[in-house]
Every structure is written in structure tokens, then in C-alpha cells.
Enzyme design. Structure first.
Site, PDB file in Angstrom:
ATOM      1  N   LYS A 244     -27.283  -7.965 -12.436  1.00 21.56           N
ATOM      2  CA  LYS A 244     -26.071  -8.588 -12.062  1.00 21.56           C
ATOM      3  C   LYS A 244     -25.898  -8.545 -10.489  1.00 21.56           C
ATOM      4  O   LYS A 244     -25.300  -9.284  -9.780  1.00 21.56           O
ATOM      5  CB  LYS A 244     -24.733  -7.868 -12.329  1.00 21.56           C
ATOM      6  CG  LYS A 244     -24.290  -8.321 -13.906  1.00 21.56           C
ATOM      7  CD  LYS A 244     -23.277  -7.561 -14.450  1.00 21.56           C
ATOM      8  CE  LYS A 244     -22.589  -7.924 -15.931  1.00 21.56           C
ATOM      9  NZ  LYS A 244     -21.424  -7.544 -16.279  1.00 21.56           N
TER      10      LYS A 244
ATOM     11  N   ASP B 282     -16.736 -11.861 -15.177  1.00 23.09           N
ATOM     12  CA  ASP B 282     -16.024 -10.620 -15.728  1.00 23.09           C
ATOM     13  C   ASP B 282     -14.659 -10.412 -15.070  1.00 23.09           C
ATOM     14  O   ASP B 282     -13.855  -9.945 -15.685  1.00 23.09           O
ATOM     15  CB  ASP B 282     -16.887  -9.254 -15.224  1.00 23.09           C
ATOM     16  CG  ASP B 282     -18.128  -9.366 -16.044  1.00 23.09           C
ATOM     17  OD1 ASP B 282     -18.175  -9.825 -17.353  1.00 23.09           O
ATOM     18  OD2 ASP B 282     -18.964  -8.801 -15.638  1.00 23.09           O
TER      19      ASP B 282
HETATM   20  P1  NAP Z   1     -20.690   1.741 -14.577  1.00 24.94           P
HETATM   21  O1  NAP Z   1     -21.003   0.835 -13.175  1.00 24.94           O
HETATM   22  O2  NAP Z   1     -21.972   2.556 -14.908  1.00 24.94           O
HETATM   23  O3  NAP Z   1     -19.584   2.454 -14.146  1.00 24.94           O
HETATM   24  C1  NAP Z   1     -19.152   3.418 -15.075  1.00 24.94           C
HETATM   25  C2  NAP Z   1     -17.631   4.284 -14.628  1.00 24.94           C
HETATM   26  O4  NAP Z   1     -17.274   5.123 -15.511  1.00 24.94           O
HETATM   27  C3  NAP Z   1     -17.676   4.965 -13.290  1.00 24.94           C
HETATM   28  O5  NAP Z   1     -16.366   4.542 -12.698  1.00 24.94           O
HETATM   29  C4  NAP Z   1     -17.947   6.315 -13.609  1.00 24.94           C
HETATM   30  O6  NAP Z   1     -17.371   7.514 -12.812  1.00 24.94           O
HETATM   31  C5  NAP Z   1     -17.005   6.249 -15.057  1.00 24.94           C
HETATM   32  N1  NAP Z   1     -17.505   7.341 -15.811  1.00 24.94           N
HETATM   33  C6  NAP Z   1     -18.541   7.557 -16.710  1.00 24.94           C
HETATM   34  N2  NAP Z   1     -18.538   8.874 -17.518  1.00 24.94           N
HETATM   35  C7  NAP Z   1     -17.529   9.425 -17.182  1.00 24.94           C
HETATM   36  C8  NAP Z   1     -16.695  10.676 -17.353  1.00 24.94           C
HETATM   37  N3  NAP Z   1     -17.320  11.410 -18.432  1.00 24.94           N
HETATM   38  N4  NAP Z   1     -15.447  10.868 -17.030  1.00 24.94           N
HETATM   39  C9  NAP Z   1     -15.065   9.917 -16.078  1.00 24.94           C
HETATM   40  N5  NAP Z   1     -15.370   8.933 -15.601  1.00 24.94           N
HETATM   41  C10 NAP Z   1     -16.780   8.665 -16.068  1.00 24.94           C
HETATM   42  O7  NAP Z   1     -20.342   0.790 -15.852  1.00 24.94           O
HETATM   43  P2  NAP Z   1     -19.675  -0.421 -15.994  1.00 24.94           P
HETATM   44  O8  NAP Z   1     -20.664  -1.451 -16.097  1.00 24.94           O
HETATM   45  O9  NAP Z   1     -18.554  -0.365 -15.181  1.00 24.94           O
HETATM   46  O10 NAP Z   1     -19.181  -0.179 -17.442  1.00 24.94           O
HETATM   47  C11 NAP Z   1     -18.090   0.605 -17.646  1.00 24.94           C
HETATM   48  C12 NAP Z   1     -17.683   0.396 -19.117  1.00 24.94           C
HETATM   49  O11 NAP Z   1     -17.010  -1.048 -19.341  1.00 24.94           O
HETATM   50  C13 NAP Z   1     -18.291   0.378 -20.109  1.00 24.94           C
HETATM   51  O12 NAP Z   1     -17.897   0.900 -21.286  1.00 24.94           O
HETATM   52  C14 NAP Z   1     -18.766  -0.959 -20.526  1.00 24.94           C
HETATM   53  O13 NAP Z   1     -19.175  -1.330 -21.948  1.00 24.94           O
HETATM   54  C15 NAP Z   1     -17.327  -1.699 -20.193  1.00 24.94           C
HETATM   55  N6  NAP Z   1     -17.591  -3.226 -19.774  1.00 24.94           N
HETATM   56  C16 NAP Z   1     -16.840  -3.998 -20.770  1.00 24.94           C
HETATM   57  C17 NAP Z   1     -16.831  -5.320 -20.306  1.00 24.94           C
HETATM   58  C18 NAP Z   1     -16.348  -5.999 -21.272  1.00 24.94           C
HETATM   59  O14 NAP Z   1     -16.520  -7.495 -21.109  1.00 24.94           O
HETATM   60  N7  NAP Z   1     -15.273  -5.731 -22.103  1.00 24.94           N
HETATM   61  C19 NAP Z   1     -17.651  -5.577 -19.221  1.00 24.94           C
HETATM   62  C20 NAP Z   1     -18.514  -4.672 -18.617  1.00 24.94           C
HETATM   63  C21 NAP Z   1     -18.061  -3.239 -18.820  1.00 24.94           C
HETATM   64  P3  NAP Z   1     -18.288   7.849 -11.518  1.00 24.94           P
HETATM   65  O15 NAP Z   1     -18.369   6.735 -10.405  1.00 24.94           O
HETATM   66  O16 NAP Z   1     -17.890   9.073 -11.139  1.00 24.94           O
HETATM   67  O17 NAP Z   1     -19.839   8.142 -12.333  1.00 24.94           O
END
Ligand code: NAP
Length: 266
Positions: free
Chosen positions: A65, A100
Site C-alpha cells: 500500500k 479505506d
Molecule cells: P498496523 O498498521 O500493523 O497497525 C496496528 C495498530 O494496532 C497500531 O496502532 C498498533 O499500535 C496497534 N496494536 C497492535 N497490537 C496492540 C496491542 N496489543 N495493544 C494496543 N494496540 C495494539 O495494522 P493496520 O493495517 O492498521 O490494521 C489494524 C486493524 O484494522 C487490523 O485488525 C486489520 O484487520 C483492520 N483493518 C480493517 C480494515 C477493514 O476494511 N475493515 C482495513 C484495514 C485494516 P502500535 O503503534 O503501538 O504498535
């Protein structure tokens, strides 16, 4: 026959093919949606190849992305977010967009909330968090961004008009004063835990969880128990596809058919 697809690695479990093909069937379009898994070093060649082969549109997912920004003409929103999830090949050059962000907004608007002047709390500042932060801010909300790594929340807040950064401990005081709450962390996927203290939830909140596996996360369950309006992560996934399809085809997306196909795969 128009060909659309998803560029990522891995893409094996994607729900996008059945969701988009349900739309083609409903609209009577002769089109297919296929998945492509190039090696990361082959990304530029993959995009040039797609353009040369006459592919009409591509969605882009992990890990491409951000990297894809180098190879397409990026619109303003995608440029500010720093990520592209939709490429349109209909013009002279491939253009990159971020549905998104627009999709998250359409999902949140299902909660019948006027975002102009609304107070929004966003948990998470990763890829999904960035997209949602800009979307909420563009819609006129003030955005309180809380993240486990607090410095990332402050860094993102500096880029997003009307935003402030926080650590997760501030959620206890931010959420009671909020109109909208969005979880954009992965918390709630692997275990039945919530990033938000249940006591902070209330009936005047619209709560969206980006997590879609499971559909009913602990956050949404507790929000529902508090009387809040809840929106699960499949709505965000649906509307990013809806917005991509509408951009590519110029047709109004058959949202119900796409939603049915998506949810039957979850
Ligand atoms: P990412 O870039 O890896 O970001 C992960 C986020 O989660 C960061 O803010 C991270 O905080 C936080 N995090 C991870 N583990 C944690 C914990 N144990 N406690 C507190 N915070 C925690 O991932 P992403 O792509 O943004 O995706 C995040 C979520 O959104 C996933 O579940 C994904 O499946 C979902 N998502 C859904 C859609 C949809 O269309 N519905 C689209 C995209 C993503 P730190 O910065 O401290 O690591």
C-alpha cells in the site's frame, strides 16, 4: 471482458473476489476479479504489466500500500495518508486512491452521525488508523488519536488538522466526551479483549471496529450493552470495495449483493 484484481502478498484468503464478482453479476457486467501475488521486488513491473495488459483496476493490500505510491499518480487524500489501496487504469497514467478512508467514512455514516463538528476518538495509528484519521478530519470532526506507542499518535496528530495525540490511558476520559469511537488496532482479533474500558462507553456513541474477524468484537459487544450504535469492520471492508467499484465502473454499486457475498465469506 474487464479484468480487475487485488495486488498483495499473500492474498489467498481475500474476500474481495466474491464481493466484486457478486456486483458484476448483479450489474450484468462481463468482468472478472482475480488475485495477484508479485514478489515485493517486482511491484513496479507488476503495475506496468497490468497497465500494458489492459487491466481496468487493482486493489492493493499488504505489503504494497505504501510502496505503490512511487509508481502511480496519487490523489491528494492518498498522498496525505501515504497509502494507496485502489489503482484506476482508465486514464493516460495509472492513478492511486485510498478507499479505506472513504469507505470507513461511509461505514461510520451508517451510524447516522453528523461528523461536522463531531468529537471522534480513534484508537490506533497504524495503516488503518492513518486512513481513518484523515477521513474523519476531512469530514469536519475533531480527532483524538490514542495509540499504544504514544509517540506515533502524536506524530500522526501533527499531520491531521484538528487532531491530538494520546496514550491509551487517556481513553477513560476521552471516550465519555466523544460522539464517535473507532478502533483501528488489531486488538480483539486474536483474543476476547477490548482496547477501551467498558465503563467509558455510553449510549450516545457511534462505535466502529475496523476488526472484522470476529465480526462482534468485545468492544462492539460492550458498546452494544452500553446502548451505543455499533458498526462492525465488515462495513468498512464493504465500502472500500463499493467505492473502488464505483470509481472503476462509473456504476452505482449493488451494495446489498456485495454485502451478502462478503458476509457469507466471513
Ligand atoms: P498496523 O498498521 O500493523 O497497525 C496496528 C495498530 O494496532 C497500531 O496502532 C498498533 O499500535 C496497534 N496494536 C497492535 N497490537 C496492540 C496491542 N496489543 N495493544 C494496543 N494496540 C495494539 O495494522 P493496520 O493495517 O492498521 O490494521 C489494524 C486493524 O484494522 C487490523 O485488525 C486489520 O484487520 C483492520 N483493518 C480493517 C480494515 C477493514 O476494511 N475493515 C482495513 C484495514 C485494516 P502500535 O503503534 O503501538 O504498535
Amino acid at each position: 471482458m474487464d479484468v480487475y484484481g487485488l495486488l498483495g502478498n499473500p492474498v489467498g484468503h481475500s474476500l474481495s473476489p466474491p464481493m466484486h464478482e457478486a456486483a458484476y453479476d448483479e450489474l450484468g457486467l462481463e468482468a472478472r476479479y482475480v488475485t495477484f501475488e508479485p514478489e515485493p521486488d517486482d511491484l513496479e513491473a507488476a503495475i506496468e504489466g497490468a497497465a500494458a495488459l489492459g487491466i481496468s483496476g487493482l486493489n492493493v493490500t499488504i505489503p504494497f500500500k505504501r510502496d505503490v505510491l512511487e509508481y502511480v499518480a496519487v490523489d491528494d487524500l492518498a498522498s496525505r495518508i501515504g497509502a494507496v489501496n485502489t489503482i484506476d487504469f482508465s486514464g493516460d497514467v495509472p492513478t492511486g486512491h485510498n478507499t479505506d478512508a472513504s469507505g470507513a467514512l461511509r461505514a461510520i455514516e451508517r451510524g447516522d452521525v453528523d461528523l461536522e463538528g463531531a468529537r471522534a476518538t480513534l484508537v490506533g495509528a497504524g495503516g488503518a488508523g492513518r486512513a481513518i484519521a484523515f477521513a474523519l478530519s476531512d469530514a469536519g470532526a475533531t480527532v483524538e488519536i490514542a495509540n499504544r506507542t504514544e509517540s506515533t499518535a502524536h506524530d500522526l496528530a501533527e499531520e491531521v488538522p484538528g487532531a491530538s495525540g494520546h496514550g491509551l490511558e487517556d481513553l477513560a476520559t476521552l471516550v465519555p466526551d466523544s460522539d464517535v469511537l473507532v478502533n483501528a488496532t488489531s486488538v480483539g482479533m486474536e483474543a476476547d479483549v477490548s482496547p477501551v474500558p467498558a465503563e467509558a462507553l455510553h449510549a450516545d456513541l457511534v462505535v466502529m471496529d475496523a476488526v472484522y474477524r470476529p465480526l462482534e468484537t468485545r468492544l462492539l459487544r460492550e458498546a452494544s450493552e452500553a446502548g451505543a450504535t455499533t458498526i462492525d469492520g465488515a462495513w468498512m471492508l464493504l465500502y472500500q470495495g463499493v467505492d473502488a467499484l464505483e470509481r472503476w465502473t462509473g456504476e452505482e454499486a449493488p451494495v446489498e449483493a456485495m454485502n451478502g457475498a462478503l458476509r457469507s465469506g466471513l
